[in-house]
Design an enzyme around this catalytic site. Structure first.
Site, PDB file in Angstrom:
ATOM      1  N   ALA A   1     -32.794  74.127  64.006  1.00 36.74           N
ATOM      2  CA  ALA A   1     -33.339  75.067  64.976  1.00 36.74           C
ATOM      3  C   ALA A   1     -32.687  76.416  64.703  1.00 36.74           C
ATOM      4  O   ALA A   1     -31.603  76.491  64.120  1.00 36.74           O
ATOM      5  CB  ALA A   1     -33.030  74.590  66.389  1.00 36.74           C
TER       6      ALA A   1
ATOM      7  N   GLU B   1     -24.871  69.693  64.989  1.00 39.11           N
ATOM      8  CA  GLU B   1     -24.867  70.384  66.279  1.00 39.11           C
ATOM      9  C   GLU B   1     -23.514  70.443  66.972  1.00 39.11           C
ATOM     10  O   GLU B   1     -23.165  71.450  67.579  1.00 39.11           O
ATOM     11  CB  GLU B   1     -25.899  69.752  67.234  1.00 39.11           C
ATOM     12  CG  GLU B   1     -27.349  70.074  66.894  1.00 39.11           C
ATOM     13  CD  GLU B   1     -27.980  69.077  65.937  1.00 39.11           C
ATOM     14  OE1 GLU B   1     -27.240  68.320  65.269  1.00 39.11           O
ATOM     15  OE2 GLU B   1     -29.220  69.048  65.839  1.00 39.11           O
TER      16      GLU B   1
ATOM     17  N   GLY C   1     -32.455  70.244  63.671  1.00 40.57           N
ATOM     18  CA  GLY C   1     -33.878  70.094  63.977  1.00 40.57           C
ATOM     19  C   GLY C   1     -34.705  69.676  62.761  1.00 40.57           C
ATOM     20  O   GLY C   1     -35.784  69.096  62.911  1.00 40.57           O
TER      21      GLY C   1
ATOM     22  N   GLU D   1     -34.282  66.044  62.495  1.00 45.91           N
ATOM     23  CA  GLU D   1     -35.027  65.486  63.639  1.00 45.91           C
ATOM     24  C   GLU D   1     -36.544  65.507  63.391  1.00 45.91           C
ATOM     25  O   GLU D   1     -37.249  64.564  63.733  1.00 45.91           O
ATOM     26  CB  GLU D   1     -34.665  66.265  64.907  1.00 45.91           C
ATOM     27  CG  GLU D   1     -33.225  65.972  65.342  1.00 45.91           C
ATOM     28  CD  GLU D   1     -32.699  66.927  66.408  1.00 45.91           C
ATOM     29  OE1 GLU D   1     -32.827  68.153  66.230  1.00 45.91           O
ATOM     30  OE2 GLU D   1     -32.170  66.448  67.416  1.00 45.91           O
TER      31      GLU D   1
HETATM   32  N1  CO8 Z   1     -30.939  79.144  62.027  1.00 40.49           N
HETATM   33  C1  CO8 Z   1     -31.103  80.432  61.700  1.00 40.49           C
HETATM   34  N2  CO8 Z   1     -30.952  80.908  60.459  1.00 40.49           N
HETATM   35  C2  CO8 Z   1     -30.609  80.045  59.501  1.00 40.49           C
HETATM   36  C3  CO8 Z   1     -30.421  78.681  59.756  1.00 40.49           C
HETATM   37  C4  CO8 Z   1     -30.611  78.230  61.091  1.00 40.49           C
HETATM   38  N3  CO8 Z   1     -30.488  76.943  61.437  1.00 40.49           N
HETATM   39  N4  CO8 Z   1     -30.079  78.067  58.623  1.00 40.49           N
HETATM   40  C5  CO8 Z   1     -30.055  79.016  57.672  1.00 40.49           C
HETATM   41  N5  CO8 Z   1     -30.368  80.211  58.170  1.00 40.49           N
HETATM   42  C6  CO8 Z   1     -30.460  81.491  57.498  1.00 40.49           C
HETATM   43  C7  CO8 Z   1     -29.091  82.086  57.219  1.00 40.49           C
HETATM   44  O1  CO8 Z   1     -28.606  82.756  58.358  1.00 40.49           O
HETATM   45  C8  CO8 Z   1     -29.395  83.002  56.076  1.00 40.49           C
HETATM   46  O2  CO8 Z   1     -30.012  84.169  56.580  1.00 40.49           O
HETATM   47  P1  CO8 Z   1     -29.605  85.638  55.988  1.00 40.49           P
HETATM   48  O3  CO8 Z   1     -30.034  85.568  54.558  1.00 40.49           O
HETATM   49  O4  CO8 Z   1     -30.415  86.568  56.823  1.00 40.49           O
HETATM   50  O5  CO8 Z   1     -28.139  85.741  56.161  1.00 40.49           O
HETATM   51  C9  CO8 Z   1     -30.459  82.262  55.286  1.00 40.49           C
HETATM   52  O6  CO8 Z   1     -31.005  81.318  56.187  1.00 40.49           O
HETATM   53  C10 CO8 Z   1     -29.893  81.521  54.096  1.00 40.49           C
HETATM   54  O7  CO8 Z   1     -28.845  80.695  54.557  1.00 40.49           O
HETATM   55  P2  CO8 Z   1     -27.369  80.698  53.949  1.00 40.49           P
HETATM   56  O8  CO8 Z   1     -27.040  82.058  53.374  1.00 40.49           O
HETATM   57  O9  CO8 Z   1     -26.438  80.177  54.964  1.00 40.49           O
HETATM   58  O10 CO8 Z   1     -27.553  79.682  52.734  1.00 40.49           O
HETATM   59  P3  CO8 Z   1     -26.430  78.755  52.109  1.00 40.49           P
HETATM   60  O11 CO8 Z   1     -27.020  78.210  50.847  1.00 40.49           O
HETATM   61  O12 CO8 Z   1     -25.139  79.470  51.984  1.00 40.49           O
HETATM   62  O13 CO8 Z   1     -26.230  77.566  53.146  1.00 40.49           O
HETATM   63  C11 CO8 Z   1     -26.938  75.915  54.730  1.00 40.49           C
HETATM   64  C12 CO8 Z   1     -27.295  76.682  53.449  1.00 40.49           C
HETATM   65  C13 CO8 Z   1     -25.761  74.985  54.446  1.00 40.49           C
HETATM   66  C14 CO8 Z   1     -28.169  75.093  55.101  1.00 40.49           C
HETATM   67  C15 CO8 Z   1     -26.563  76.918  55.840  1.00 40.49           C
HETATM   68  O14 CO8 Z   1     -27.588  77.889  55.938  1.00 40.49           O
HETATM   69  C16 CO8 Z   1     -26.379  76.285  57.194  1.00 40.49           C
HETATM   70  O15 CO8 Z   1     -25.371  75.639  57.439  1.00 40.49           O
HETATM   71  N6  CO8 Z   1     -27.370  76.496  58.093  1.00 40.49           N
HETATM   72  C17 CO8 Z   1     -27.287  76.034  59.455  1.00 40.49           C
HETATM   73  C18 CO8 Z   1     -27.481  74.549  59.515  1.00 40.49           C
HETATM   74  C19 CO8 Z   1     -27.356  74.061  60.936  1.00 40.49           C
HETATM   75  O16 CO8 Z   1     -26.301  74.120  61.534  1.00 40.49           O
HETATM   76  N7  CO8 Z   1     -28.465  73.552  61.460  1.00 40.49           N
HETATM   77  C20 CO8 Z   1     -28.480  72.974  62.790  1.00 40.49           C
HETATM   78  C21 CO8 Z   1     -28.855  74.012  63.776  1.00 40.49           C
HETATM   79  S1  CO8 Z   1     -28.727  73.381  65.413  1.00 40.49           S
HETATM   80  C22 CO8 Z   1     -30.151  72.501  65.649  1.00 40.49           C
HETATM   81  O17 CO8 Z   1     -30.947  72.357  64.766  1.00 40.49           O
HETATM   82  C23 CO8 Z   1     -30.325  71.912  67.011  1.00 40.49           C
HETATM   83  C24 CO8 Z   1     -31.685  71.238  67.175  1.00 40.49           C
HETATM   84  C25 CO8 Z   1     -31.911  70.894  68.614  1.00 40.49           C
HETATM   85  C26 CO8 Z   1     -31.977  72.105  69.465  1.00 40.49           C
HETATM   86  C27 CO8 Z   1     -31.999  71.821  70.899  1.00 40.49           C
HETATM   87  C28 CO8 Z   1     -31.954  73.083  71.704  1.00 40.49           C
HETATM   88  C29 CO8 Z   1     -31.522  72.960  73.098  1.00 40.49           C
END
Ligand code: CO8
Length: 252
Positions: A63, A131, A108, A111
């Site tokens: 998400a 999360e 997400g 999921e």
């Molecule tokens: N949300 C927003 N932006 C994201 C997300 C995300 N989940 N994942 C990646 N991005 C963006 C980065 O911010 C980045 O943007 P920018 O270029 O503008 O800086 C771009 O995508 C590329 O990402 P990275 O530079 O971080 O790429 P890496 O190769 O270094 O890393 C990863 C890849 C490991 C996938 C890393 O991006 C990461 O850890 N992302 C987040 C993963 C995460 O924590 N996901 C879980 C989110 S929580 C969730 O999903 C909850 C679901 C239920 C919600 C319920 C709500 C109440």
């Protein structure tokens, strides 16, 4: 402009989450676009769907953390409910849905893949529920579906500790059916979708409903339910023609 592309190839529909710059992260708009794309599926002609992510790096990286970062408790609950409603639509969609997991499937994203009927993965796929590291619980079904799909102890480790698993481990524990080189994943997903599409559509739909609904029941009730879905497939054109073809093969 929609963040979800929908393309039809004969009886197969391919939905692509298309927000590659943010690794296909799910914000409210993407969730609404996914729901609208499901609305657009012509169930008279399409018999199997594939969901994948744009690019070669991510299926869906979760998400949208930016959108979630300022939510109040009430808004958090509403966002969770919105995601759950869309994913439940995926899970209960009348025709099978294959997740072609082409990279990160985190939060997400994991999921969404678990709401699909079948998961196939590329060799660079990574599954996880990170999360708790962000101060929240999984909110789009992760605490429930992961614990039903993999051993409970593994689900708990993935969720409590945020342990990610790679494609080979995901296959070993049954989270994915098969793993392919990235460039071969979509062909493999389409081949499987074509095989599903070649079988009697009503029978396939009834099987999906019977399996999904039966999983929440006692075995006694579940086999009763199965009998209804089984009976429902008789006297259909497919049942009559396909059994006739079997019985008379080589004789007509
Ligand atoms: N949300 C927003 N932006 C994201 C997300 C995300 N989940 N994942 C990646 N991005 C963006 C980065 O911010 C980045 O943007 P920018 O270029 O503008 O800086 C771009 O995508 C590329 O990402 P990275 O530079 O971080 O790429 P890496 O190769 O270094 O890393 C990863 C890849 C490991 C996938 C890393 O991006 C990461 O850890 N992302 C987040 C993963 C995460 O924590 N996901 C879980 C989110 S929580 C969730 O999903 C909850 C679901 C239920 C919600 C319920 C709500 C109440």
């Amino acid at each position: 402009m929609s963040f979800v592309n929908y393309e039809v190839e004969g009886p197969i529909g391919v939905l692509t989450i298309n927000k590659e710059k943010s690794l296909n992260a799910l914000n409210s708009q993407v969730l609404e676009d996914l729901s609208a794309a499901l609305d657009a599926v012509d169930l008279d002609t399409v018999r199997c769907l594939i969901i994948t992510g744009a690019g070669k790096k991510a299926f869906v990286a979760g998400a949208d953390i930016g959108e979630m970062s300022t939510l109040t408790k009430a808004e958090g609950e509403a966002f969770g409910a919105k995601g759950n409603a869309v994913f439940r639509r995926v899970e209960t969609f009348p025709i099978p849905i294959i997740a072609a997991v082409n990279g990160f499937a985190l939060g997400g994203g994991c999921e969404l893949s678990m709401a699909c009927d079948i998961r196939l993965a590329s060799d660079n796929a990574v599954f996880g529920q990170p999360e708790t590291g962000l101060g929240i619980t999984p909110g789009f079904g992760g605490t429930q579906r992961l614990a039903r799909l993999v051993p409970v102890g593994l689900a708990k480790q993935m969720i409590y500790a945020g342990t990610n698993i790679k494609a080979d481990k995901a296959k070993e524990c049954g989270l994915v059916n098969d793993v392919y080189p990235q460039d071969e994943l979509m062909d493999a997903a389409k081949k499987l979708a074509s095989k599903i599409a070649s079988n009697a559509p009503q029978a396939v739909r009834n099987c999906k409903a019977a399996i999904n609904e039966g999983l929440d029941m006692t075995m006694a009730n579940a086999v009763e339910l199965e009998a209804k879905y089984f009976g429902d497939t008789f006297e259909t054109e497919d049942q009559v023609n396909r059994m006739d073809a079997f019985l008379h093969k080589g004789k007509k």
